[in-house]
Design a protein around this motif. Structure first.
Motif, PDB file in Angstrom:
ATOM      1  N   GLN A 178      55.754   7.979 -76.945  1.00 42.74           N
ATOM      2  CA  GLN A 178      55.239   9.345 -77.081  1.00 42.74           C
ATOM      3  C   GLN A 178      56.074  10.360 -76.304  1.00 42.74           C
ATOM      4  O   GLN A 178      56.316  11.475 -76.770  1.00 42.74           O
ATOM      5  CB  GLN A 178      53.797   9.402 -76.587  1.00 42.74           C
ATOM      6  N   LEU A 179      56.501   9.985 -75.087  1.00 39.85           N
ATOM      7  CA  LEU A 179      57.198  10.917 -74.205  1.00 39.85           C
ATOM      8  C   LEU A 179      58.715  10.727 -74.214  1.00 39.85           C
ATOM      9  O   LEU A 179      59.412  11.379 -73.432  1.00 39.85           O
ATOM     10  CB  LEU A 179      56.674  10.773 -72.775  1.00 39.85           C
ATOM     11  N   ASP A 180      59.214   9.856 -75.069  1.00 39.44           N
ATOM     12  CA  ASP A 180      60.650   9.580 -75.150  1.00 39.44           C
ATOM     13  C   ASP A 180      61.206   9.137 -73.803  1.00 39.44           C
ATOM     14  O   ASP A 180      62.191   9.668 -73.292  1.00 39.44           O
ATOM     15  CB  ASP A 180      61.418  10.800 -75.664  1.00 39.44           C
ATOM     16  N   LEU A 181      60.529   8.154 -73.199  1.00 41.01           N
ATOM     17  CA  LEU A 181      60.970   7.570 -71.949  1.00 41.01           C
ATOM     18  C   LEU A 181      61.673   6.249 -72.213  1.00 41.01           C
ATOM     19  O   LEU A 181      61.456   5.609 -73.240  1.00 41.01           O
ATOM     20  CB  LEU A 181      59.773   7.304 -71.030  1.00 41.01           C
ATOM     21  N   GLU A 182      62.488   5.822 -71.275  1.00 42.46           N
ATOM     22  CA  GLU A 182      63.083   4.490 -71.354  1.00 42.46           C
ATOM     23  C   GLU A 182      62.176   3.524 -70.594  1.00 42.46           C
ATOM     24  O   GLU A 182      61.852   3.743 -69.430  1.00 42.46           O
ATOM     25  CB  GLU A 182      64.475   4.486 -70.743  1.00 42.46           C
ATOM     26  N   LEU A 183      61.745   2.465 -71.269  1.00 41.04           N
ATOM     27  CA  LEU A 183      60.865   1.465 -70.669  1.00 41.04           C
ATOM     28  C   LEU A 183      61.703   0.288 -70.181  1.00 41.04           C
ATOM     29  O   LEU A 183      62.352  -0.396 -70.971  1.00 41.04           O
ATOM     30  CB  LEU A 183      59.835   1.000 -71.692  1.00 41.04           C
ATOM     31  N   VAL A 184      61.665   0.063 -68.867  1.00 38.86           N
ATOM     32  CA  VAL A 184      62.484  -0.971 -68.231  1.00 38.86           C
ATOM     33  C   VAL A 184      61.559  -2.015 -67.614  1.00 38.86           C
ATOM     34  O   VAL A 184      60.632  -1.679 -66.879  1.00 38.86           O
ATOM     35  CB  VAL A 184      63.396  -0.364 -67.143  1.00 38.86           C
ATOM     36  N   LEU A 185      61.819  -3.286 -67.911  1.00 38.03           N
ATOM     37  CA  LEU A 185      61.086  -4.385 -67.295  1.00 38.03           C
ATOM     38  C   LEU A 185      61.921  -4.929 -66.143  1.00 38.03           C
ATOM     39  O   LEU A 185      63.022  -5.440 -66.350  1.00 38.03           O
ATOM     40  CB  LEU A 185      60.806  -5.488 -68.312  1.00 38.03           C
ATOM     41  N   ALA A 186      61.400  -4.803 -64.909  1.00 34.35           N
ATOM     42  CA  ALA A 186      62.082  -5.333 -63.723  1.00 34.35           C
ATOM     43  C   ALA A 186      61.510  -6.714 -63.442  1.00 34.35           C
ATOM     44  O   ALA A 186      60.353  -6.846 -63.049  1.00 34.35           O
ATOM     45  CB  ALA A 186      61.885  -4.405 -62.535  1.00 34.35           C
ATOM     46  N   VAL A 187      62.308  -7.753 -63.652  1.00 34.74           N
ATOM     47  CA  VAL A 187      61.821  -9.123 -63.719  1.00 34.74           C
ATOM     48  C   VAL A 187      62.112  -9.900 -62.442  1.00 34.74           C
ATOM     49  O   VAL A 187      63.203  -9.818 -61.873  1.00 34.74           O
ATOM     50  CB  VAL A 187      62.478  -9.854 -64.916  1.00 34.74           C
ATOM     51  N   ASP A 188      61.113 -10.679 -62.030  1.00 32.45           N
ATOM     52  CA  ASP A 188      61.275 -11.621 -60.926  1.00 32.45           C
ATOM     53  C   ASP A 188      60.898 -13.010 -61.435  1.00 32.45           C
ATOM     54  O   ASP A 188      59.931 -13.158 -62.186  1.00 32.45           O
ATOM     55  CB  ASP A 188      60.358 -11.230 -59.760  1.00 32.45           C
TER      56      ASP A 188
END
Length: 205
Positions: free
Chosen positions: A55-65
């Motif tokens: 909706q907001l044109d954001l970049e979705l980043v998954l920070a994985v451990d």
């Protein structure tokens, strides 16, 4: 191709393997059940985050451990994240600061960081955080246990994440004190509860 100035929504997530996640929850219900709950919470978090990011044109980043690069890449794709990063070594504060540093190096403007154990998370919560960053230098989501469930910043600041008593009821208070010392007046979102112990399951159920 990433656009400079685009906002980033970063979700900190640990691979839900029995015995390697939700240890406090596992102590009351067993490691396998706790891992299943963690997996479900992570899917919920990413579903909410993915919708808001679109909706907001954001970049979705998954920070994985807990995974190597190839497995982390596959997991991020399965969950619908735009891409992944590894959290890297160190305590929670260092790993969080690392995400803000990397986002800044990539030219991100507003950066919001959340965990993956928020059963009551809604898209409106995240939208409010990004809107608040249009007016304030920082935004915090207070948690029921005295910590916080969300941190949003325009630029990384190691002082906000160093020396905190992580896991204690003093984290929010300590963070607000450091922000005041540094002249930062944060916006505060509604209080939310995460899911760490067996007694936290009641409201979720």
């Amino acid at each position: 191709m990433r656009r400079s100035g685009r906002g980033q929504l970063v979700v900190m997530a640990r691979w839900p393997a029995p015995g390697r996640c939700k240890r406090r929850l596992a102590s009351s219900m067993g490691a396998v059940a706790a891992a299943r709950i963690q997996a479900r919470l992570t899917r919920h978090t990413l579903a909410v985050a993915r919708s808001l990011a679109s909706q907001l044109d954001l970049e979705l980043v998954l920070a994985v451990d807990g995974l190597g690069p190839r497995a982390a890449c596959r997991w991020a794709a399965e969950l619908g994240a735009d891409r992944f990063r590894l959290q890297g070594r160190g305590g929670l504060g260092l790993r969080m600061h690392r995400q803000f540093l990397r986002a800044a190096a990539e030219g991100a403007g507003r950066v919001v960081l959340i965990g993956s154990d928020l059963p009551r998370l809604e898209g409106s919560d995240l939208a409010a955080a990004f809107e608040a960053l249009n007016r304030r230098p920082a935004v915090l989501g207070p948690a029921d246990d005295g910590g916080y469930w969300l941190l949003g910043l325009h630029r990384p600041d190691p002082a906000l994440l160093a020396g905190m008593a992580w896991g204690s009821a003093q984290v929010l208070e300590q963070t607000l004190a450091v922000m005041a010392q540094r002249g930062l007046e944060p916006a505060l979102l509604p209080c939310r509860g995460d899911l760490d112990r067996g007694e936290d399951l009641g409201p979720w159920r």
